[in-house]
Motif scaffolding. Structure first.
Motif, PDB file in Angstrom:
ATOM      1  N   ALA A 108       1.005  -1.039  -0.117  1.00  0.00           N
ATOM      2  CA  ALA A 108      -0.060   0.132  -0.044  1.00  0.00           C
ATOM      3  C   ALA A 108       0.706   1.316  -0.108  1.00  0.00           C
ATOM      4  N   HIS A 109       1.730   1.243   0.701  1.00  0.00           N
ATOM      5  CA  HIS A 109       2.964   2.348   0.826  1.00  0.00           C
ATOM      6  C   HIS A 109       3.554   2.681  -0.599  1.00  0.00           C
ATOM      7  N   GLU A 110       3.914   1.488  -1.191  1.00  0.00           N
ATOM      8  CA  GLU A 110       4.625   1.612  -2.642  1.00  0.00           C
ATOM      9  C   GLU A 110       3.379   2.274  -3.708  1.00  0.00           C
ATOM     10  N   ILE A 111       2.143   1.776  -3.555  1.00  0.00           N
ATOM     11  CA  ILE A 111       1.118   2.257  -4.556  1.00  0.00           C
ATOM     12  C   ILE A 111       1.218   3.857  -4.086  1.00  0.00           C
ATOM     13  N   LEU A 112       0.717   4.051  -2.791  1.00  0.00           N
ATOM     14  CA  LEU A 112       0.325   5.639  -2.485  1.00  0.00           C
ATOM     15  C   LEU A 112       1.720   6.352  -2.906  1.00  0.00           C
ATOM     16  N   ALA A 113       2.836   5.797  -2.631  1.00  0.00           N
ATOM     17  CA  ALA A 113       4.132   6.814  -2.781  1.00  0.00           C
ATOM     18  C   ALA A 113       4.079   7.287  -4.205  1.00  0.00           C
ATOM     19  N   THR A 114       3.791   6.304  -5.287  1.00  0.00           N
ATOM     20  CA  THR A 114       3.991   6.721  -6.583  1.00  0.00           C
ATOM     21  C   THR A 114       2.700   6.781  -7.457  1.00  0.00           C
ATOM     22  N   SER A 115       1.880   7.130  -6.714  1.00  0.00           N
ATOM     23  CA  SER A 115       0.479   7.359  -7.436  1.00  0.00           C
ATOM     24  C   SER A 115       0.127   9.006  -7.540  1.00  0.00           C
ATOM     25  N   PRO A 116      -0.041   9.483  -8.868  1.00  0.00           N
ATOM     26  CA  PRO A 116      -0.227  10.893  -9.013  1.00  0.00           C
ATOM     27  C   PRO A 116      -1.266  11.443  -8.262  1.00  0.00           C
ATOM     28  N   GLY A 117      -1.078  12.618  -7.726  1.00  0.00           N
ATOM     29  CA  GLY A 117      -1.922  13.324  -6.811  1.00  0.00           C
ATOM     30  C   GLY A 117      -2.060  12.734  -5.357  1.00  0.00           C
TER      31      GLY A 117
END
Lengths: 358, 358
Positions: free
Chosen positions: B279-288
């Protein structure tokens, strides 16, 4: 026993102690002597006695905390920090005193019952260490309402988010919030990143971020996997009080700029189908609960309205549109009364009744 | 089309309008002419144009809202109350203008896409009424973060509790909160039932209870079964943006004494197992999205720190101990930027790119 039991109030001079003395003066008089005992302060001072405080309208000397303070005492209310309880509760218990401890020290001890008299009154009778614990203020903000619904519907999952008041962090917290409010009132702050933080400066007090014009998603100490101690306490205390050691409970604790009274947004799933009507009936007739749920008339509990009162106030009761077994509630309760002093006083009174039974 | 499209900003003189002009001045310059259009005020005044406002550093006259204001316009941003949108959006659309409407008027219209460019950018292309809607500020506070996690894990249930800022109720709300803060700062209020209510008197403004030193578990109008319109809007808008018309979503909306930036406590259950690390990886790389999640260093988002910024800030990411498919998050976002002006501007820019494609 002959006559009424003797009560010691350990920590009579603290915040919760002063609320306790009000409560003892207002409640039915189950006590013979009420002995006030000082508690050591965090800074090493205090604990030497000598002050006098009014209880039941009578000025009463505050005695120092030492073993002899428990001579002739039947029940002792401990309203002191964890480490004072760890040291002194066993001393009192060894003298035959029933200790009612509101610190976190013994709450999860399997040999110490954790009691909310409206929910698990029977638990008070089995106390192998002669200690009974009272839950933390966040658990107590919602457990009476949840317990009443559980008795009818059988709770099987809880998701809660808190709106916690500054007084849970003591006088420092209240002082810091009041100072911050004075710094932000009359300004245009709150519209640019960090402007409140800069204005508040080093007046954050016990909070990890400014609390005025802000909310702070943290309470307590860091535990494993990113949880705060307060969040895990809600989980474990709720399981213990409800007697459901595997109940799924997740909490998110957030501090808000309120002086006193905690609020909780509660999502509760039950084993059986629920209706708002039946939930209303249960909550309207449960001891210790006030149903205040008519949003069309702006009837829902808020901290500013419930502070200083004893019950758990419940409003915003809604059934999940997708799940006929789930309810949403918004609950408010005074964290210094039911959340601290009152629940401990109720436990002590239950013990007094038991001790004076023929 | 030849050259850059012409943009009209309808409601340029309002709160969201002034944030929009900042955003248009900061963003990549996809627009030819930017025409500023006044909007009628709630009291019947305004809407007559004549002022001049600065956009992209150029003083620009504000013209009155009438049909001719849309002559030659390709895209119109509507930042006006629902009833102004209901009246004027079809007028503009009938002239071939693509209307981006941030009011609630068309959000749930099946012939109007509801778009969050980070989540469902494709939806902007199918617009049979030539109207595209932008969600409400409460939905926008969390939908970018939830959408990013949904893309990986497949969301199957949401339980959210909000901590909503006063500026969502407009200038009246901000004024009322500031006035209330001046009345309670420097006092000992907040410790007796109703003391804040008495002090605040008739300065409650648009809130159904005092907001200073308080939280108010209500936002919007009363709908069926005890729900508020804001709570149902979060549910329906989230379903529409995610393209999951049967997603179970329950929201509890609570207003807090914060000027700007909404926060949400989110409990999200997914089809697949989750880990905090992923989840951290996804959130850290998601635009916005900005991941700000290290509570040991007091790194978690708060309104006071994120106000005035564009992204959705996410912290307090925790997996449910009892359910490897569920996460808890605490998210904050500026309700005037991503929650209002920014999302509409992003939609308009996506349309501009489409219109200028060869």
């Amino acid at each position: 026993m002959d006559g009424k039991p003797t009560l010691a109030v350990v920590g009579a001079t603290g915040d919760v102690g002063s609320v306790m003395l009000q409560i003892l003066s207002q409640h039915a008089d189950v006590w013979g002597e009420i002995r006030l005992v000082d508690a050591p302060r965090a800074d090493g001072g205090g604990g030497t006695g000598g002050d006098a405080l009014s209880v039941r309208g009578v000025p009463t000397e505050v005695v120092a905390l030492r073993e002899a303070a428990f001579d002739g005492v039947d029940v002792a209310l401990f309203l002191v920090p964890d480490k004072v309880s760890v040291q002194w509760a066993p001393v009192a218990a060894a003298k035959g005193v029933v200790v009612i401890d509101r610190s976190a020290a013994f709450r999860l001890d399997p040999d110490v019952p954790l009691v909310v008299p409206e929910v698990n009154p029977h638990a008070v009778r089995a106390r192998p260490r002669s200690i009974v614990a009272s839950p933390g203020c966040a658990t107590l903000a919602m457990i009476v309402a949840v317990g009443a619904l559980h008795a009818e519907f059988g709770v099987c999952e809880l998701v809660v988010s808190s709106y916690q008041a500054a007084s849970a962090t003591g006088r420092d917290g209240v002082g810091a919030l009041r100072e911050q409010l004075s710094l932000v009132a009359g300004t245009e702050l709150g519209t640019r990143p960090g402007d409140v933080r800069r204005a508040v400066g080093d007046t954050t007090g016990p909070f990890p971020a400014p609390l005025a014009l802000n909310v702070v998603p943290w309470a307590g100490a860091l535990e494993a996997d990113g949880w705060s101690s307060e969040e895990l306490a809600i989980r474990e205390e709720t399981r213990k009080v409800l007697g459901l050691p595997r109940l799924p409970v997740v909490a998110t604790c957030v501090q808000v700029p309120v002086i006193t009274a905690h609020s909780m947004s509660v999502h509760a799933r039950f084993e059986r189908e629920v209706t708002v009507e039946r939930a209303h009936e249960i909550l309207a007739t449960s001891p210790g609960v006030v149903l205040f749920d008519n949003p069309g008339a702006a009837d829902f509990p808020t901290p500013a309205d419930v502070v200083g009162t004893d019950p758990t106030w419940v409003g915003r009761v809604r059934r999940s549109p997708d799940d006929p077994r789930a309810l949403q509630l918004f609950v408010c309760g005074d964290n210094l009364r039911k959340g601290a002093a009152l629940n401990a006083a109720q436990i002590a009174e239950a013990v007094a009744v038991e001790l004076t039974k023929p």
